[in-house]
Design a protein around this motif. Structure first.
Motif, PDB file in Angstrom:
ATOM      1  N   GLY A 182       0.816  -1.209   0.000  1.00 30.86           N
ATOM      2  CA  GLY A 182       0.000   0.000   0.000  1.00 30.86           C
ATOM      3  C   GLY A 182       0.845   1.253   0.000  1.00 30.86           C
ATOM      4  O   GLY A 182       0.563   2.210  -0.733  1.00 30.86           O
ATOM      5  N   ASP A 183       1.896   1.269   0.825  1.00 29.81           N
ATOM      6  CA  ASP A 183       2.791   2.423   0.867  1.00 29.81           C
ATOM      7  C   ASP A 183       3.517   2.598  -0.470  1.00 29.81           C
ATOM      8  O   ASP A 183       3.689   3.726  -0.947  1.00 29.81           O
ATOM      9  CB  ASP A 183       3.824   2.253   1.983  1.00 29.81           C
ATOM     10  CG  ASP A 183       3.313   2.716   3.330  1.00 29.81           C
ATOM     11  OD1 ASP A 183       2.147   3.154   3.411  1.00 29.81           O
ATOM     12  OD2 ASP A 183       4.094   2.652   4.306  1.00 29.81           O
ATOM     13  N   LEU A 184       3.968   1.487  -1.064  1.00 27.82           N
ATOM     14  CA  LEU A 184       4.665   1.588  -2.336  1.00 27.82           C
ATOM     15  C   LEU A 184       3.732   2.138  -3.415  1.00 27.82           C
ATOM     16  O   LEU A 184       4.132   2.982  -4.225  1.00 27.82           O
ATOM     17  CB  LEU A 184       5.215   0.225  -2.768  1.00 27.82           C
ATOM     18  CG  LEU A 184       6.000   0.208  -4.086  1.00 27.82           C
ATOM     19  CD1 LEU A 184       7.199   1.153  -4.025  1.00 27.82           C
ATOM     20  CD2 LEU A 184       6.461  -1.212  -4.419  1.00 27.82           C
ATOM     21  N   ASN A 185       2.492   1.685  -3.419  1.00 26.19           N
ATOM     22  CA  ASN A 185       1.521   2.224  -4.366  1.00 26.19           C
ATOM     23  C   ASN A 185       1.347   3.728  -4.165  1.00 26.19           C
ATOM     24  O   ASN A 185       1.285   4.494  -5.136  1.00 26.19           O
ATOM     25  CB  ASN A 185       0.175   1.523  -4.214  1.00 26.19           C
ATOM     26  CG  ASN A 185       0.203   0.086  -4.720  1.00 26.19           C
ATOM     27  OD1 ASN A 185       1.087  -0.291  -5.492  1.00 26.19           O
ATOM     28  ND2 ASN A 185      -0.750  -0.716  -4.279  1.00 26.19           N
ATOM     29  N   ALA A 186       1.261   4.148  -2.906  1.00 24.45           N
ATOM     30  CA  ALA A 186       1.098   5.574  -2.614  1.00 24.45           C
ATOM     31  C   ALA A 186       2.321   6.366  -3.051  1.00 24.45           C
ATOM     32  O   ALA A 186       2.200   7.491  -3.561  1.00 24.45           O
ATOM     33  CB  ALA A 186       0.838   5.764  -1.118  1.00 24.45           C
TER      34      ALA A 186
END
Length: 385
Positions: free
Chosen positions: A14-18
């Motif tokens: 999720g953080d990488l997507n953000a």
């Protein structure tokens, strides 16, 4: 009271997507920003896919305010860069940050401070930035040339970033220039044509196209020349064998017959020059996504690009001939052959050369001789930690 800014390491999908998506959000209103392909950005940042991570350590950070993502930065160091001579820009204790995006100056200050602290914790004593992620990818911050879109593999950022970075104590380390040739069909000055003709009469010189049927072998020849030619350049970090193979695979779709040259002197590889069609003209309309239909559009266009402009991102001459008439003769021959091909086969009317270090006198002289002009300046900053 201003809301607190939280800087935290990227953790999980999720953080990488953000981290990836933030660039598209913050630059959506800029008509000259070209959305990179999300899959390419993800691959760049993924150990096991991008061989840069085999000899580097990378930490990504997100900035949040009131729970909303408002900035991003990478902090990293390259073991191969640490082994380079300090007088060439890198060297022991030199780390980097990059992949920088910020909603405002307070966010920028917090991100840079977070990256600096991570680098201190890794025993780094100096920063060169922005570099995203290696010197061979997107080095430098755009400081001149905001009025037009970049060509492939060159960055574009908000003009405000320069002041935000400088106010964190950063000073110029080096400028990198790109040069624009806006009238390709007109050809080059008579002096250049005479130099090319002289080279064509020489029994010592042979110039041939990169052979797609033996592309991996020819790509290795080019990168070997590059590693030799650039070995004394500021910022140089050598390619590993894994990076050679990876680069050849990634770039093969951009290789067009007639646009990439290898020159031989007395039967030995002496120089190379690569020119790629500017796919940014297509990517600009894709929104960073190839699927479901954009991949077919791009592959179809790459088969025979029409009205294509070209970028010359890399060239090199082996040290034996550097700072000699032979070096300039080989360069002029290759660029003239590429010009003829680009204009005759693809209707090109514009090309771009670079990046070129501001103090690379040989390359600057070649760019001046063919009547090109600086159209963008990128700046790498430094700071002691």
């Amino acid at each position: 009271m201003a809301a607190e800014i939280d800087i935290a390491p990227v953790s999980g999908k999720g953080d990488l997507n953000a981290f990836i998506e933030l660039a598209y959000t913050l630059n959506a209103s800029d008509p000259n920003w070209v959305p990179p392909l999300r899959a390419d950005v993800r691959e760049l940042l993924t150990p096991g896919k991008n061989p840069f991570h085999d000899h580097a350590r990378v930490q990504l950070f997100l900035a949040r305010r009131n729970g909303r993502v408002v900035g991003r930065i990478s902090a990293h160091y390259d073991e191969l860069a640490l082994q380079q001579p300090p007088e060439q820009g890198m060297g022991p204790g030199t780390g980097n940050w990059g992949m920088f995006e910020a909603a405002d100056e307070p966010v920028a200050a917090a991100l840079i401070a977070g990256a600096e602290q991570w680098l201190r914790d890794q025993n780094m004593t100096r920063v060169l930035a922005p570099i995203s992620l290696s010197i061979w990818e997107e080095p430098g911050l755009l400081v001149q040339g905001f009025d037009h879109a970049p060509m492939l593999l060159m960055g574009h950022n908000k003009p405000e970033y320069r002041g935000w970075i400088e106010r964190q104590g950063y000073a110029k380390a080096k400028s990198l220039y790109t040069y624009d040739i806006h009238t390709l069909a007109d050809g080059f000055p008579d002096l250049i044509n005479r130099i090319v003709a002289s080279g064509e009469r020489s029994s010592r010189i042979t110039v041939r196209e990169v052979d797609l049927s033996r592309f991996e072998e020819d790509a290795a020849i080019c990168i070997d020349i590059l590693n030799q030619a650039w070995s004394r350049n500021w910022g140089f970090v050598p390619f590993t064998e894994a990076e050679k193979a990876y680069g050849a695979k990634k770039l093969k779709p951009l290789i067009l017959k007639g646009a990439n040259m290898i020159a031989y002197v007395d039967g030995e590889p002496a120089a190379f020059m690569l020119a790629w069609p500017d796919i940014n003209r297509k990517l600009k309309d894709y929104g960073g996504r190839l699927f479901p239909f954009n991949w077919a559009k791009l592959l179809w266009w790459l088969r025979d690009p029409d009205d294509a402009n070209f970028r010359v991102p890399l060239m090199g001459v082996v040290p034996k001939y550097q700072n000699s008439r032979m070096a300039s003769q080989l360069a002029f021959m290759m660029i003239e052959y590429i010009r003829r091909y680009a204009v005759g086969s693809h209707g090109a009317h514009r090309a771009e050369i670079g990046w070129i270090l501001e103090d690379n006198q040989g390359m600057v002289a070649i760019a001046d001789a063919i009547r090109s002009r600086v159209n963008r300046e990128y700046r790498i900053f430094s700071k002691d930690l």
